[in-house]
Design an enzyme around this catalytic site. Structure first.
Site, PDB file in Angstrom:
ATOM      1  N   LYS A 214     -63.797 -54.513   9.215  1.00 56.88           N
ATOM      2  CA  LYS A 214     -64.344 -53.999  10.489  1.00 56.88           C
ATOM      3  C   LYS A 214     -63.243 -53.408  11.378  1.00 56.88           C
ATOM      4  O   LYS A 214     -63.382 -52.308  11.892  1.00 56.88           O
ATOM      5  CB  LYS A 214     -65.032 -55.142  11.244  1.00 56.88           C
ATOM      6  CG  LYS A 214     -65.325 -54.817  12.694  1.00 56.88           C
ATOM      7  CD  LYS A 214     -65.979 -55.953  13.426  1.00 56.88           C
ATOM      8  CE  LYS A 214     -65.043 -56.999  13.999  1.00 56.88           C
ATOM      9  NZ  LYS A 214     -64.436 -56.668  15.297  1.00 56.88           N
ATOM     10  N   ASN A 215     -62.145 -54.147  11.531  1.00 54.85           N
ATOM     11  CA  ASN A 215     -61.131 -53.707  12.489  1.00 54.85           C
ATOM     12  C   ASN A 215     -60.279 -52.557  11.960  1.00 54.85           C
ATOM     13  O   ASN A 215     -59.476 -51.988  12.696  1.00 54.85           O
ATOM     14  CB  ASN A 215     -60.272 -54.883  12.928  1.00 54.85           C
ATOM     15  CG  ASN A 215     -61.060 -55.844  13.801  1.00 54.85           C
ATOM     16  OD1 ASN A 215     -62.152 -55.505  14.269  1.00 54.85           O
ATOM     17  ND2 ASN A 215     -60.526 -57.035  14.007  1.00 54.85           N
TER      18      ASN A 215
ATOM     19  N   ARG B 249     -66.051 -53.334  22.847  1.00 50.19           N
ATOM     20  CA  ARG B 249     -64.687 -53.117  23.296  1.00 50.19           C
ATOM     21  C   ARG B 249     -63.864 -52.297  22.301  1.00 50.19           C
ATOM     22  O   ARG B 249     -63.001 -51.533  22.694  1.00 50.19           O
ATOM     23  CB  ARG B 249     -64.035 -54.462  23.581  1.00 50.19           C
ATOM     24  CG  ARG B 249     -62.945 -54.297  24.575  1.00 50.19           C
ATOM     25  CD  ARG B 249     -62.124 -55.495  24.777  1.00 50.19           C
ATOM     26  NE  ARG B 249     -61.058 -55.156  25.697  1.00 50.19           N
ATOM     27  CZ  ARG B 249     -60.001 -54.444  25.361  1.00 50.19           C
ATOM     28  NH1 ARG B 249     -59.860 -54.000  24.139  1.00 50.19           N
ATOM     29  NH2 ARG B 249     -59.074 -54.168  26.258  1.00 50.19           N
TER      30      ARG B 249
ATOM     31  N   CYS C 236     -63.843 -59.882  28.269  1.00 50.84           N
ATOM     32  CA  CYS C 236     -64.922 -60.368  27.433  1.00 50.84           C
ATOM     33  C   CYS C 236     -64.732 -61.857  27.272  1.00 50.84           C
ATOM     34  O   CYS C 236     -63.778 -62.433  27.800  1.00 50.84           O
ATOM     35  CB  CYS C 236     -65.006 -59.614  26.108  1.00 50.84           C
ATOM     36  SG  CYS C 236     -63.706 -60.029  24.986  1.00 50.84           S
TER      37      CYS C 236
ATOM     38  N   ARG D 152     -58.490 -59.044  28.299  1.00 52.60           N
ATOM     39  CA  ARG D 152     -58.418 -57.827  27.492  1.00 52.60           C
ATOM     40  C   ARG D 152     -58.146 -56.533  28.275  1.00 52.60           C
ATOM     41  O   ARG D 152     -58.947 -55.598  28.283  1.00 52.60           O
ATOM     42  CB  ARG D 152     -59.675 -57.705  26.629  1.00 52.60           C
ATOM     43  CG  ARG D 152     -59.927 -58.977  25.846  1.00 52.60           C
ATOM     44  CD  ARG D 152     -60.900 -58.819  24.744  1.00 52.60           C
ATOM     45  NE  ARG D 152     -60.324 -58.127  23.606  1.00 52.60           N
ATOM     46  CZ  ARG D 152     -60.978 -57.894  22.474  1.00 52.60           C
ATOM     47  NH1 ARG D 152     -62.213 -58.269  22.351  1.00 52.60           N
ATOM     48  NH2 ARG D 152     -60.397 -57.273  21.480  1.00 52.60           N
ATOM     49  N   PRO D 153     -56.994 -56.465  28.934  1.00 56.26           N
ATOM     50  CA  PRO D 153     -56.646 -55.242  29.671  1.00 56.26           C
ATOM     51  C   PRO D 153     -56.304 -54.091  28.719  1.00 56.26           C
ATOM     52  O   PRO D 153     -56.109 -54.311  27.525  1.00 56.26           O
ATOM     53  CB  PRO D 153     -55.397 -55.665  30.444  1.00 56.26           C
ATOM     54  CG  PRO D 153     -54.785 -56.759  29.630  1.00 56.26           C
ATOM     55  CD  PRO D 153     -55.924 -57.469  28.961  1.00 56.26           C
ATOM     56  N   ILE D 154     -56.225 -52.871  29.264  1.00 52.23           N
ATOM     57  CA  ILE D 154     -55.811 -51.726  28.427  1.00 52.23           C
ATOM     58  C   ILE D 154     -54.579 -51.036  29.017  1.00 52.23           C
ATOM     59  O   ILE D 154     -54.306 -49.883  28.739  1.00 52.23           O
ATOM     60  CB  ILE D 154     -56.947 -50.700  28.204  1.00 52.23           C
ATOM     61  CG1 ILE D 154     -57.483 -50.165  29.545  1.00 52.23           C
ATOM     62  CG2 ILE D 154     -58.066 -51.276  27.355  1.00 52.23           C
ATOM     63  CD1 ILE D 154     -58.289 -48.872  29.389  1.00 52.23           C
TER      64      ILE D 154
ATOM     65  N   LEU E 251     -51.520 -51.230  28.329  1.00 55.34           N
ATOM     66  CA  LEU E 251     -50.533 -50.710  27.371  1.00 55.34           C
ATOM     67  C   LEU E 251     -51.017 -49.397  26.737  1.00 55.34           C
ATOM     68  O   LEU E 251     -50.214 -48.490  26.492  1.00 55.34           O
ATOM     69  CB  LEU E 251     -50.241 -51.757  26.285  1.00 55.34           C
ATOM     70  CG  LEU E 251     -49.602 -53.063  26.791  1.00 55.34           C
ATOM     71  CD1 LEU E 251     -49.585 -54.125  25.702  1.00 55.34           C
ATOM     72  CD2 LEU E 251     -48.184 -52.812  27.301  1.00 55.34           C
TER      73      LEU E 251
ATOM     74  N   ASP F 220     -58.122 -64.145  14.859  1.00 58.24           N
ATOM     75  CA  ASP F 220     -59.501 -63.975  14.373  1.00 58.24           C
ATOM     76  C   ASP F 220     -59.897 -65.013  13.324  1.00 58.24           C
ATOM     77  O   ASP F 220     -61.058 -65.033  12.894  1.00 58.24           O
ATOM     78  CB  ASP F 220     -59.695 -62.558  13.795  1.00 58.24           C
ATOM     79  CG  ASP F 220     -59.595 -61.491  14.864  1.00 58.24           C
ATOM     80  OD1 ASP F 220     -59.698 -61.834  16.058  1.00 58.24           O
ATOM     81  OD2 ASP F 220     -59.412 -60.310  14.510  1.00 58.24           O
TER      82      ASP F 220
ATOM     83  N   ILE G  68     -52.871 -65.477  21.603  1.00 60.39           N
ATOM     84  CA  ILE G  68     -53.243 -64.063  21.777  1.00 60.39           C
ATOM     85  C   ILE G  68     -54.277 -63.893  22.892  1.00 60.39           C
ATOM     86  O   ILE G  68     -54.087 -63.083  23.793  1.00 60.39           O
ATOM     87  CB  ILE G  68     -53.783 -63.464  20.452  1.00 60.39           C
ATOM     88  CG1 ILE G  68     -52.798 -63.705  19.295  1.00 60.39           C
ATOM     89  CG2 ILE G  68     -54.071 -61.960  20.618  1.00 60.39           C
ATOM     90  CD1 ILE G  68     -51.480 -62.994  19.385  1.00 60.39           C
TER      91      ILE G  68
HETATM   92  N1  EPU Z   1     -53.106 -56.654  25.787  1.00 59.77           N
HETATM   93  C1  EPU Z   1     -52.532 -56.299  26.977  1.00 59.77           C
HETATM   94  N2  EPU Z   1     -52.598 -54.995  27.355  1.00 59.77           N
HETATM   95  C2  EPU Z   1     -53.211 -54.042  26.619  1.00 59.77           C
HETATM   96  C3  EPU Z   1     -53.794 -54.424  25.387  1.00 59.77           C
HETATM   97  C4  EPU Z   1     -53.723 -55.738  25.000  1.00 59.77           C
HETATM   98  O1  EPU Z   1     -51.972 -57.131  27.684  1.00 59.77           O
HETATM   99  O2  EPU Z   1     -53.223 -52.874  27.021  1.00 59.77           O
HETATM  100  C5  EPU Z   1     -53.052 -58.047  25.348  1.00 59.77           C
HETATM  101  C6  EPU Z   1     -54.435 -58.664  25.134  1.00 59.77           C
HETATM  102  O3  EPU Z   1     -54.984 -59.136  26.338  1.00 59.77           O
HETATM  103  C7  EPU Z   1     -54.153 -59.741  24.147  1.00 59.77           C
HETATM  104  C8  EPU Z   1     -53.060 -59.120  23.279  1.00 59.77           C
HETATM  105  O4  EPU Z   1     -52.478 -58.080  24.063  1.00 59.77           O
HETATM  106  O5  EPU Z   1     -53.627 -60.852  24.813  1.00 59.77           O
HETATM  107  C9  EPU Z   1     -53.502 -58.562  21.950  1.00 59.77           C
HETATM  108  O6  EPU Z   1     -54.636 -57.731  22.111  1.00 59.77           O
HETATM  109  P1  EPU Z   1     -54.862 -56.453  21.206  1.00 59.77           P
HETATM  110  O7  EPU Z   1     -54.799 -55.240  22.080  1.00 59.77           O
HETATM  111  O8  EPU Z   1     -53.990 -56.507  20.017  1.00 59.77           O
HETATM  112  O9  EPU Z   1     -56.380 -56.664  20.776  1.00 59.77           O
HETATM  113  P2  EPU Z   1     -57.369 -55.486  20.438  1.00 59.77           P
HETATM  114  O10 EPU Z   1     -56.627 -54.393  19.826  1.00 59.77           O
HETATM  115  O11 EPU Z   1     -58.218 -55.189  21.628  1.00 59.77           O
HETATM  116  C10 EPU Z   1     -57.975 -56.158  17.993  1.00 59.77           C
HETATM  117  C11 EPU Z   1     -59.186 -56.621  17.240  1.00 59.77           C
HETATM  118  C12 EPU Z   1     -59.534 -58.040  17.645  1.00 59.77           C
HETATM  119  C13 EPU Z   1     -58.323 -58.931  17.346  1.00 59.77           C
HETATM  120  C14 EPU Z   1     -57.086 -58.403  18.095  1.00 59.77           C
HETATM  121  C15 EPU Z   1     -55.826 -59.175  17.784  1.00 59.77           C
HETATM  122  C16 EPU Z   1     -60.445 -54.591  16.851  1.00 59.77           C
HETATM  123  C17 EPU Z   1     -61.687 -53.819  17.077  1.00 59.77           C
HETATM  124  N3  EPU Z   1     -60.307 -55.730  17.525  1.00 59.77           N
HETATM  125  O12 EPU Z   1     -58.319 -56.190  19.374  1.00 59.77           O
HETATM  126  O13 EPU Z   1     -60.615 -58.436  16.813  1.00 59.77           O
HETATM  127  O14 EPU Z   1     -58.600 -60.237  17.759  1.00 59.77           O
HETATM  128  O15 EPU Z   1     -56.866 -57.030  17.717  1.00 59.77           O
HETATM  129  O16 EPU Z   1     -55.569 -59.183  16.439  1.00 59.77           O
HETATM  130  O17 EPU Z   1     -59.615 -54.211  16.056  1.00 59.77           O
HETATM  131  C18 EPU Z   1     -62.456 -59.741  16.160  1.00 59.77           C
HETATM  132  O18 EPU Z   1     -62.519 -59.041  15.136  1.00 59.77           O
HETATM  133  O19 EPU Z   1     -63.130 -60.793  16.317  1.00 59.77           O
HETATM  134  C19 EPU Z   1     -61.583 -59.295  17.266  1.00 59.77           C
HETATM  135  C20 EPU Z   1     -61.693 -59.740  18.503  1.00 59.77           C
END
Ligand code: EPU
Length: 420
Positions: free
Chosen positions: A22-23, A91, A115, A120-122, A124, A306, A328
């Site tokens: 999925k990811n 998301r 969530c 889950r900020p963006i 970065l 995960d 995480i």
């Molecule tokens: N973070 C920031 N700033 C940002 C982005 C992230 O501080 O701009 C922080 C997050 O808050 C978190 C950490 O960095 O503490 C890691 O988050 P990441 O951005 O890596 O998560 P993501 O890319 O949004 C993906 C998967 C998640 C998985 C995470 C970590 C997808 C669609 N989602 O999320 O999958 O848990 O990476 O491996 O790829 C799941 O499948 O159940 C799921 C939640």
């Protein structure tokens, strides 16, 4: 809302074929927006998140066909903004932003909120777009990134919990059509990022270093159509491996990439689970008592967040104390209270859950709160005495292809109760 009725106590036995990840597939589908030509993606799991991403692409103007595990996308003419609220619903769809900015030099999406698993900020993702020369404006719940011209640049993507998976994907996809060279430092090393880069390179991108913390993207003028087969889902594989161990069963996982699963397999091995490998098949089984193991979730190649909830379900069945630390996502312990309803003894202390395992679980109605929490409850239900009803199964349908069917084929007594 559908629920699952599980009569526990039957060991899982047999073979299960692991679906595409999925990811990996979500950002790869988003990447098809980077070209006008047709892209074909194979081994696509039938998941509600995938159907949702297909709807988003279609909404943006792409032609999208999904059939028998193959998605075909032609994004001849697309729009980069509009009055829509899609990202808030899923998301993962934030990863359309990079390709829209890359191709159209403008992307507007509704700002994703937090969530259930954390804030889950963006920030970065946006920092990366700005480094490439985009102007980012947040207004009325929307985030808009726009640039006359994108220029390659050094980008540091390290954050409070390491790197960001979708942030790395987004910045790569914005940079592939930029002028010049972008070097991402502290890039996410997850296999899903590597799979995206494999697809982008097949489209004509010039990217090196994927799988390491330094990824170099040399911008090209255009990308063309490509075909790609998605990697197997390491989290789905981990979930079935843990379920086999939890039920005293023996299951062969077919079509996996064991090299993506070192951290999980190592912990299972330390817990006393037997694992044997033959090519892309892994057989996971248990015949004796398990030992408790401590786990800390980390970015790849550490233990994946995960698979944390599923492993916690296993540790509730394991005599002794195990400490599970979530590094995480700050609130990814929603499964704890529901596991407790089944009889588990778990206490939360800051970022850690202290599991006093070995007490027998007994079935009860439980509420799924997110995808992986649901998987943990299913595992616990399979191992518990009596009947467990897992409500709100739509969470599972987001990320596990036909889980009830696959489990039934392994001998589980599990039924989906459809809402009438
Ligand atoms: N973070 C920031 N700033 C940002 C982005 C992230 O501080 O701009 C922080 C997050 O808050 C978190 C950490 O960095 O503490 C890691 O988050 P990441 O951005 O890596 O998560 P993501 O890319 O949004 C993906 C998967 C998640 C998985 C995470 C970590 C997808 C669609 N989602 O999320 O999958 O848990 O990476 O491996 O790829 C799941 O499948 O159940 C799921 C939640």
């Amino acid at each position: 809302m559908d629920s699952l009725l599980i009569k526990g106590g039957t060991p899982l036995r047999g073979e299960v074929t692991i679906s595409g990840a999925k990811n990996a597939v979500l950002p790869i589908m988003a990447a098809t927006l980077l070209t006008q030509e047709t892209c074909v993606i194979r081994r696509v799991p039938d998941l509600s998140d995938v159907r949702f991403m297909a709807q988003i692409l279609a909404w943006l103007g792409a032609e999208v066909h999904v059939k028998n595990g193959t998605v075909r996308v032609t994004a001849k003419k697309i729009k980069g903004s509009g009055d829509y609220d899609l990202v808030r619903k899923m998301r993962g769809s934030i990863c359309i932003m990079g390709p829209l900015l890359g191709r159209l030099r403008k992307a507007t999406v509704s700002l994703p909120g937090g969530c259930i698993i954390g804030a889950r900020p963006i920030n970065l993702h946006l920092k990366g777009f700005e480094a490439l020369g985009a102007k980012v404006v947040i207004d009325s719940g929307y985030v808009e990134a726009s640039a006359k011209k994108l220029k390659g640049a050094p980008v540091f993507l390290g954050g409070r919990s390491g790197s960001t998976v979708l942030g790395t994907a987004n910045v790569i996809m914005a940079a592939v059509l930029a002028e010049g060279v972008t070097v991402i430092e502290s890039a996410a090393c997850e296999p899903e990022v590597v799979d995206l880069v494999t697809f982008l390179n097949a489209m004509g991108a010039k990217i090196t270093g994927a799988g390491s913390p330094t990824i170099t993207i040399t911008g090209v003028e255009r990308l063309h159509g490509a075909e790609h087969e998605v990697i197997p889902d390491r989290i789905e594989a981990a979930t079935y491996a843990i379920a086999a161990a939890a039920t005293h069963g023996e299951v062969t996982l077919r079509g996996v990439r064991p090299e993506h699963m070192h951290a999980v397999l190592d912990k299972l091995n330390m817990a006393g689970v037997k694992i044997s490998r033959e090519g892309t098949n892994l057989t996971v089984g248990r015949n004796g008592r398990l030992k408790p193991v401590d786990i800390t979730t980390l970015p790849y190649s550490g233990f994946p967040t995960d698979a944390q909830a599923q492993m916690m379900a296993l540790m509730t069945l394991t005599p002794g104390i195990s400490i599970i630390t979530e590094r995480i996502f700050e609130s990814r312990f929603m499964h704890v209270s529901e596991l407790t309803r089944l009889g588990a003894d778990i206490e939360i202390e800051g970022p850690s859950a202290i599991v006093k395992g070995g007490k027998p679980l007994s079935g009860a109605p439980v509420m799924a709160s997110d995808l992986r929490a649901s998987a943990a409850l299913v595992i616990a239900g399979l191992a518990a005495r009596g009947t467990t009803q897992v409500n709100r199964v739509y969470h599972l349908d987001r990320g596990y292809e036909s889980m009830d069917l696959k489990l039934r084929q392994l001998g589980a007594r599990i039924e989906r109760v459809e809402e009438t």
